[in-house]
Design an enzyme around this catalytic site. Structure first.
Site, PDB file in Angstrom:
ATOM      1  N   LYS A   1      23.777 -10.713 -23.862  1.00  0.00           N
ATOM      2  CA  LYS A   1      25.148 -10.290 -23.583  1.00  0.00           C
ATOM      3  C   LYS A   1      25.844  -9.668 -24.787  1.00  0.00           C
ATOM      4  O   LYS A   1      25.377  -9.768 -25.921  1.00  0.00           O
ATOM      5  CB  LYS A   1      25.946 -11.465 -22.998  1.00  0.00           C
ATOM      6  CG  LYS A   1      25.542 -11.696 -21.526  1.00  0.00           C
ATOM      7  CD  LYS A   1      26.386 -12.690 -20.809  1.00  0.00           C
ATOM      8  CE  LYS A   1      25.942 -12.733 -19.329  1.00  0.00           C
ATOM      9  NZ  LYS A   1      26.433 -13.936 -18.657  1.00  0.00           N
TER      10      LYS A   1
ATOM     11  N   ARG B   1      19.777 -19.324 -17.844  1.00  0.00           N
ATOM     12  CA  ARG B   1      19.557 -18.104 -17.059  1.00  0.00           C
ATOM     13  C   ARG B   1      19.197 -16.971 -18.017  1.00  0.00           C
ATOM     14  O   ARG B   1      20.041 -16.564 -18.824  1.00  0.00           O
ATOM     15  CB  ARG B   1      20.842 -17.784 -16.271  1.00  0.00           C
ATOM     16  CG  ARG B   1      20.736 -16.583 -15.356  1.00  0.00           C
ATOM     17  CD  ARG B   1      22.075 -16.317 -14.659  1.00  0.00           C
ATOM     18  NE  ARG B   1      21.987 -15.221 -13.715  1.00  0.00           N
ATOM     19  CZ  ARG B   1      22.118 -13.936 -14.065  1.00  0.00           C
ATOM     20  NH1 ARG B   1      22.362 -13.594 -15.306  1.00  0.00           N
ATOM     21  NH2 ARG B   1      22.013 -12.989 -13.149  1.00  0.00           N
TER      22      ARG B   1
HETATM   23  N1  HH2 Z   1      25.694 -13.508 -15.828  1.00  0.00           N
HETATM   24  C1  HH2 Z   1      25.435 -12.366 -15.154  1.00  0.00           C
HETATM   25  C2  HH2 Z   1      25.269 -12.367 -13.772  1.00  0.00           C
HETATM   26  N2  HH2 Z   1      25.326 -13.513 -13.071  1.00  0.00           N
HETATM   27  N3  HH2 Z   1      25.591 -15.854 -13.007  1.00  0.00           N
HETATM   28  C3  HH2 Z   1      25.841 -17.002 -13.636  1.00  0.00           C
HETATM   29  N4  HH2 Z   1      25.883 -18.156 -12.943  1.00  0.00           N
HETATM   30  N5  HH2 Z   1      26.044 -17.058 -15.001  1.00  0.00           N
HETATM   31  C4  HH2 Z   1      26.008 -15.936 -15.771  1.00  0.00           C
HETATM   32  O1  HH2 Z   1      26.232 -16.047 -17.010  1.00  0.00           O
HETATM   33  C5  HH2 Z   1      25.751 -14.677 -15.128  1.00  0.00           C
HETATM   34  C6  HH2 Z   1      25.551 -14.684 -13.720  1.00  0.00           C
HETATM   35  C7  HH2 Z   1      25.324 -11.078 -15.917  1.00  0.00           C
HETATM   36  O2  HH2 Z   1      23.974 -10.831 -16.252  1.00  0.00           O
HETATM   37  P1  HH2 Z   1      23.009  -9.847 -15.458  1.00  0.00           P
HETATM   38  O3  HH2 Z   1      22.741 -10.365 -14.077  1.00  0.00           O
HETATM   39  O4  HH2 Z   1      21.793  -9.596 -16.255  1.00  0.00           O
HETATM   40  O5  HH2 Z   1      23.810  -8.507 -15.429  1.00  0.00           O
HETATM   41  P2  HH2 Z   1      24.549  -7.701 -14.267  1.00  0.00           P
HETATM   42  O6  HH2 Z   1      25.674  -8.542 -13.773  1.00  0.00           O
HETATM   43  O7  HH2 Z   1      25.001  -6.430 -14.945  1.00  0.00           O
HETATM   44  O8  HH2 Z   1      23.543  -7.452 -13.162  1.00  0.00           O
END
Ligand code: HH2
Length: 293
Positions: free
Chosen positions: A229, A263
């Site tokens: 992040k 995660r």
């Molecule tokens: N972070 C992201 C998405 N979903 N869910 C939970 N529970 N906690 C988190 O910290 C979290 C999440 C963001 O990461 P990513 O899925 O890689 O990115 P994007 O939202 O751009 O798809």
């Protein structure tokens, strides 16, 4: 020493998932625009292959999402979200035994994903965005991740403000656990998450990781998602492709502070980090017990 206790299990559609060691949740983004892997696993067959690879690398849970929540992301329609997600979830549910989580805030999408074989709902809005979500979770017996976010993905990074970020996140999560309970979701189905990067400045993210053990007092497993992040980029001056070592540091410290589920994008690498951090932590608590015997 950090005293945050890990919570030992949760229930997802009748299945007890033990977290007596910290679990690795591998991320599968079936999106064109996620902040790290956007576009890579947009085709269903690529997303399925990636999910299988993550399980081989040691993922204990797969988290499959089709809508990016990065700051400023455009919302995705229900039709598009379903078209991206369901073939991938259905195929992976046939081919892996690890629990499948669906990363969505839409009740109809969660319902279809659960019908297709998912058993957890990762709702970054903590049941606030869609009033029907709590009922879908309660009726299915799915596990649910309640995550803290200040604002919405469209606005959250404009001016996040807290007096005491940890206290405010804990009291928000406490209130959301009560709302879930009132909707018929029992506590042993709930996982809490401080929402790293969701309406937080660098200092907020650092304090939340440092004081993660405060969240374990809510008596639910704590999930944390620092993987690649922006706060790591801010500290290191590195682009998203080069943030794995920074992620490793955040993950190791989160395990020390009592995280039950991590995660991550880089499952093979972070599974090793988690194992070593958990072993050190376990040896410390053994020493502590001996000391107090
Ligand atoms: N972070 C992201 C998405 N979903 N869910 C939970 N529970 N906690 C988190 O910290 C979290 C999440 C963001 O990461 P990513 O899925 O890689 O990115 P994007 O939202 O751009 O798809």
């Amino acid at each position: 020493m950090n005293i945050g206790a890990r919570h030992h299990s949760f229930v997802a559609v009748g299945r007890e998932i033990r977290c007596d060691r910290p679990l690795v949740m591998g991320i599968v983004n079936v999106t064109p625009d996620s902040f790290y892997d956007g576009g890579r696993y947009r085709l269903p067959e690529r997303a399925v292959a990636h999910g299988l690879e993550l399980v081989e690398q040691g993922a204990d849970i797969l988290d499959i999402g089709a809508e990016s929540t990065r700051p400023g992301a455009n919302p995705v329609s229900q039709e598009d979200e379903l078209a991206r997600l369901i073939p991938v979830i259905a195929e992976l549910a046939h081919r892996v035994t690890v629990p499948i989580s669906v990363d969505t805030s839409k009740a109809s999408v969660a319902k279809s994903a659960l019908d297709a074989g998912a058993c957890m709902v990762n709702d970054v809005s903590a049941l606030r965005k869609d009033p029907a979500m709590a009922l879908v979770v309660a009726q299915s017996g799915a596990a649910v991740v309640l995550m803290h976010m200040q604002g919405t993905p469209q606005t959250m990074q404009s001016a996040p403000r807290y007096d005491d970020v940890v206290e405010e996140v804990v009291s928000f999560l406490h209130e959301r656990i009560q709302a879930a309970d009132a909707a018929g979701i029992s506590k042993n189905h709930i996982i809490v998450d401080p929402g790293i990067g969701f309406g937080k400045l660098l200092t907020h993210n650092l304090e939340l990781i440092d004081r993660l053990s405060d969240l374990t007092k809510l008596n639910c497993p704590v999930l944390v998602g620092p993987s690649r992040k922006a706060f790591i980029g801010q500290l290191l001056g590195r682009e998203v492709e080069h943030r794995e070592w920074g992620t490793a540091a955040a993950i190791a410290l989160a395990v020390d502070r009592g995280a039950s589920i991590l995660r991550v994008h880089d499952v093979a690498m972070m599974a090793d980090v988690i194992k070593v951090a958990a072993a050190v932590r376990a040896s410390l608590s053994t020493v502590d017990q001996e000391h107090h015997a």
